[in-house]
Design a protein around this motif. Structure first.
Motif, short mmCIF file in Angstrom:
data_model
loop_
_atom_site.label_atom_id
_atom_site.label_comp_id
_atom_site.label_asym_id
_atom_site.label_seq_id
_atom_site.Cartn_x
_atom_site.Cartn_y
_atom_site.Cartn_z
N LEU A 188 -4.69 0.48 -6.00
CA LEU A 188 -3.86 -0.69 -5.74
C LEU A 188 -3.94 -1.73 -6.87
N VAL A 199 0.84 -1.19 0.00
CA VAL A 199 0.00 0.00 0.00
C VAL A 199 0.88 1.25 0.00
N HIS A 226 -5.83 -4.63 2.80
CA HIS A 226 -5.04 -3.68 2.00
C HIS A 226 -5.90 -2.50 1.55
N GLU A 227 -7.14 -2.78 1.14
CA GLU A 227 -8.04 -1.69 0.75
C GLU A 227 -8.46 -0.87 1.96
N PHE A 236 -1.53 -10.24 -0.51
CA PHE A 236 -1.75 -9.21 -1.53
C PHE A 236 -1.53 -9.74 -2.94
N TYR A 283 -6.52 -0.26 4.48
CA TYR A 283 -5.38 0.63 4.68
C TYR A 283 -5.44 1.80 3.71
N ALA A 284 -5.69 1.48 2.44
CA ALA A 284 -5.74 2.53 1.42
C ALA A 284 -6.83 3.54 1.72
#
Length: 324
Positions: A136, A10, A120-121, A273, A123-124
């Motif tokens: 991403l 990220v 991960h999304e 990821f 976090y984004a």
């Protein structure tokens, strides 16, 4: 460790899409090697057992952070320490991760069994909340690293494919049975070099025993520095791991990762990821319908710790060979 490793791709995407922004990552010193390839990233390591311990320690840490001329804070962990920092850094834009606890509770209860937003999304989303676009979908990864003399002396430099295997996880209920994992190792080591990863005295002892039984099997655990281990992983062709930190480390380095899931499930958003769903090998939910029994694998009904036995070694081997 897995949480930190998941942040790396990220931040890599962020630095590429916002090259004018400097990032300071607040994390333990042990994880500093994760960020060594990110030029816009500096690691600030608190002393959580010393001057930054407890509430007063967080206050002292906040005072130090203010001297760095920080413009905003992206809290991708949202735990007690970061909540304290939010209070002590009052006045700064401070956005925190939404961990999706209600959705995850519904997943565990079985009332809404579906794929949730990935970590991960999530976090984004924190960076997006601060006003930064972040995509991403087209990730880049670092090149494989040159190995140190220590690593080369341990592993050699053969022409075989290198398969990393990390058979351990925080809880036994997230692990593939070691006797079945040995069946996997037996077959793979006939054609490929198998590198074993782990940590802790008992784990290293078990891995040493496996190494001694088979040709082309090398136990890396306890024999290299953490940075050297990361460099070895960057040279693997495939990593086989549990729902654990090693899976996320290999994924952040752009490796092909095969994961074995026992009482947890990728639906909770913790799949490595940029890996296709076919790389996640799941326990049979017809036999074990309550999976996922918890988000982190620490809670499960009696008998469910054996769920991963429904995953056949030959299916793991076939998945790896397909990727090779």
């Amino acid at each position: 460790m897995g949480d930190v490793a998941m942040a790396v791709p990220v931040l890599r995407a962020f630095t590429e899409q916002h090259p004018q922004v400097r990032l300071t990552v607040l994390t333990r010193a042990f994880f500093k090697p994760f960020f060594k390839d990110l030029k816009q990233v500096t690691v600030y390591a608190p002393n959580l057992k010393g001057k930054h311990k407890g509430v007063l320690g967080m206050y002292a840490l906040a005072k130090e952070l203010k001297t760095l001329d920080i413009d905003a804070v992206a809290d991708v962990h949202n735990v007690l320490r970061s909540k304290l920092l939010k209070w002590f850094l009052k006045g700064l834009p401070f956005k925190q991760i939404d961990k999706g606890r209600k959705e995850k509770e519904a997943l565990i209860k079985g009332t809404a069994v579906k794929q949730l937003k990935t970590t991960h999304e999530r976090y984004a989303d924190v960076f997006r909340a601060l006003g930064f676009d972040l995509d991403l979908s087209a990730p880049t990864f670092p090149d494989s690293k040159n190995l140190s003399g220590n690593a080369l002396a341990l592993i050699g430099n053969d022409s075989n494919k290198w398969i990393g295997i990390a058979p351990f996880a925080q809880y036994d209920s997230k692990m593939y049975p070691i006797d079945l994992m040995e069946d996997v190792i037996t077959v793979l080591s006939k054609q490929h070099t198998v590198l074993l990863f782990g940590g802790g005295k008992d784990e290293i002892s078990l891995l040493n025993a496996l190494e001694s039984k088979y040709d082309n099997v090398i136990n890396v655990a306890g024999k290299l520095t953490f940075t050297e281990e990361l460099d070895v992983i960057s040279n693997t062709d495939v990593m086989l791991a549990m729902d654990s930190g090693n899976a996320h480390i290999a994924a952040m380095l752009g490796k092909k990762v095969v994961t074995v899931w026992n009482v947890t499930h990728p639906f909770a958003g913790f799949a490595p990821f940029n890996q296709p769903a076919s790389n996640s090998l799941l326990a049979n939910r017809e036999e074990f319908p309550l999976i996922p029994t918890s988000v982190y694998g620490n809670k499960y009904p009696e008998g469910y710790e054996k769920a991963a036995r429904s995953i056949r070694p030959k299916d793991i081997i076939a998945t790896i060979n397909t990727l090779l």
